[in-house]
Design a protein around this motif. Structure first.
Motif, PDB file in Angstrom:
ATOM      1  N   ALA A  12       0.832  -1.209   0.000  1.00  0.00           N
ATOM      2  CA  ALA A  12       0.000   0.000   0.000  1.00  0.00           C
ATOM      3  C   ALA A  12       0.865   1.257   0.000  1.00  0.00           C
ATOM      4  CB  ALA A  12      -0.936  -0.002   1.205  1.00  0.00           C
ATOM      5  N   GLN A  13       1.953   1.235   0.770  1.00  0.00           N
ATOM      6  CA  GLN A  13       2.859   2.390   0.793  1.00  0.00           C
ATOM      7  C   GLN A  13       3.531   2.578  -0.562  1.00  0.00           C
ATOM      8  OE1 GLN A  13       5.032   0.888   4.308  1.00  0.00           O
ATOM      9  NE2 GLN A  13       4.668   2.890   5.259  1.00  0.00           N
ATOM     10  N   VAL A  14       3.980   1.470  -1.166  1.00  0.00           N
ATOM     11  CA  VAL A  14       4.602   1.556  -2.487  1.00  0.00           C
ATOM     12  C   VAL A  14       3.624   2.136  -3.497  1.00  0.00           C
ATOM     13  CG1 VAL A  14       5.549   0.229  -4.414  1.00  0.00           C
ATOM     14  CG2 VAL A  14       6.236  -0.320  -2.070  1.00  0.00           C
ATOM     15  N   GLN A  15       2.390   1.666  -3.479  1.00  0.00           N
ATOM     16  CA  GLN A  15       1.387   2.142  -4.429  1.00  0.00           C
ATOM     17  C   GLN A  15       1.148   3.640  -4.272  1.00  0.00           C
ATOM     18  OE1 GLN A  15      -2.476   0.310  -3.996  1.00  0.00           O
ATOM     19  NE2 GLN A  15      -3.094   0.835  -6.076  1.00  0.00           N
ATOM     20  N   PHE A 120      13.873  -0.172  -4.024  1.00  0.00           N
ATOM     21  CA  PHE A 120      13.188  -0.401  -5.291  1.00  0.00           C
ATOM     22  C   PHE A 120      11.704  -0.051  -5.158  1.00  0.00           C
ATOM     23  CE2 PHE A 120      17.085  -2.636  -5.716  1.00  0.00           C
ATOM     24  CZ  PHE A 120      17.347  -2.734  -7.076  1.00  0.00           C
ATOM     25  N   LEU A 121      11.184   0.694  -6.149  1.00  0.00           N
ATOM     26  CA  LEU A 121       9.791   1.111  -6.152  1.00  0.00           C
ATOM     27  C   LEU A 121       9.045   0.611  -7.387  1.00  0.00           C
ATOM     28  CD1 LEU A 121      10.362   4.752  -4.856  1.00  0.00           C
ATOM     29  CD2 LEU A 121       9.456   2.815  -3.551  1.00  0.00           C
ATOM     30  N   ALA A 147       9.442  -4.461  -5.309  1.00  0.00           N
ATOM     31  CA  ALA A 147       9.111  -3.110  -4.849  1.00  0.00           C
ATOM     32  C   ALA A 147       8.894  -3.120  -3.340  1.00  0.00           C
ATOM     33  CB  ALA A 147       7.855  -2.611  -5.554  1.00  0.00           C
ATOM     34  N   GLY A 148       9.526  -2.167  -2.670  1.00  0.00           N
ATOM     35  CA  GLY A 148       9.460  -2.091  -1.208  1.00  0.00           C
ATOM     36  C   GLY A 148      10.670  -2.668  -0.518  1.00  0.00           C
ATOM     37  N   ARG A 169      12.182   1.843 -14.504  1.00  0.00           N
ATOM     38  CA  ARG A 169      12.716   1.446 -13.189  1.00  0.00           C
ATOM     39  C   ARG A 169      12.695   2.675 -12.288  1.00  0.00           C
ATOM     40  NH1 ARG A 169      17.539   2.006 -10.327  1.00  0.00           N
ATOM     41  NH2 ARG A 169      18.519   0.141  -9.422  1.00  0.00           N
ATOM     42  N   VAL A 170      11.923   2.635 -11.225  1.00  0.00           N
ATOM     43  CA  VAL A 170      11.801   3.761 -10.290  1.00  0.00           C
ATOM     44  C   VAL A 170      12.339   3.319  -8.941  1.00  0.00           C
ATOM     45  CG1 VAL A 170      10.221   5.413  -9.216  1.00  0.00           C
ATOM     46  CG2 VAL A 170       9.739   4.554 -11.525  1.00  0.00           C
TER      47      VAL A 170
END
Length: 227
Positions: A12-15, A120-121, A147-148, A169-170
């Motif tokens: 949820a935080q990544v999103q 990584f995001l 991610a995360g 890549r973010v």
């Protein structure tokens, strides 16, 4: 010592972070590159003093400083505000080493870069290429995490980001100064702390030998730390 720190951020935080980053305005990453990196850096970066970078960086630091594995491995003294970059098709960051001294864009405080971090995001299936390749004592390691998740490694390491061939890549990247300057001493303290925690789980935290080892661990920190 290269260590993966899992689940610094939950899905949820990544999103939520990605939604804000995907809507942000990015600039040429070479604006913050050092002299050696200028010729090999091809990516996009969020303005370091902008409201997006500051707000999202604070959220990451809150999550990170509550993560016991990170605290055990890094023994952080000072952490620079997280920065954010984006690599699209054809973008890359060639082999380089991070600057030894970093300056906080917010406070102008100088910090010795002991450890480098990439959070990584993007999920691995969102892009092809883009591996973070790090040279250490055990050879070359290619890192591409969920991610995360975050990788923590010595800032003395040569490293690169391979060209992205599909997607984007973010990630967030930043540095810290540890209370323990020596990578070898940090590795020894990390191994001891992890062993103490395993013994405490198997026996209990008040077991006489666990207490004795805990005392040795803290006395080693007293002997080696710079605060």
């Amino acid at each position: 010592m290269l260590i993966t720190i899992p689940q610094v951020l939950d899905p949820a935080q990544v999103q939520a972070i990605r939604a804000r980053l995907d809507a942000a305005s990015w600039q040429d990453g070479r604006q913050t590159a050092g002299a050696q990196s200028q010729s090999v850096k091809r990516n996009q970066q969020l303005p370091v003093d902008g409201p997006d970078a500051r707000a999202l960086g604070e959220e990451i630091l809150r999550a990170l400083t509550q993560h016991p594995l990170f605290l055990s491995a890094a023994l952080p003294l000072r952490i620079l505000p997280p920065m954010f970059n984006r690599y699209e098709t054809g973008e890359t960051f060639g082999v380089h080493v991070d600057n030894a001294i970093r300056v906080s864009p917010l406070t102008q405080e100088r910090l010795r870069a002991d450890l480098s971090m990439t959070l990584f995001l993007s999920e691995p299936d969102e892009y092809d290429g883009g591996e973070l390749v790090i040279e250490d004592h055990y050879g070359t390691q290619a890192v591409k995490l969920n991610a995360g998740d975050m990788v923590l490694y010595p800032s003395t390491s040569l490293h690169e980001v391979r060209p992205v061939t599909r997607g984007a890549r973010v990630s967030s990247f930043f540095w810290l100064q540890s209370m323990i300057r020596s990578n070898e001493q940090r590795a020894m303290l990390f191994d001891m702390d992890q062993t103490i925690q395993a013994l405490a789980d198997r026996l209990n935290a008040t077991d006489a030998e666990v207490v004795r080892l805990t005392g040795i661990y803290h006395n080693m920190i007293r002997m080696w730390s710079e605060v």
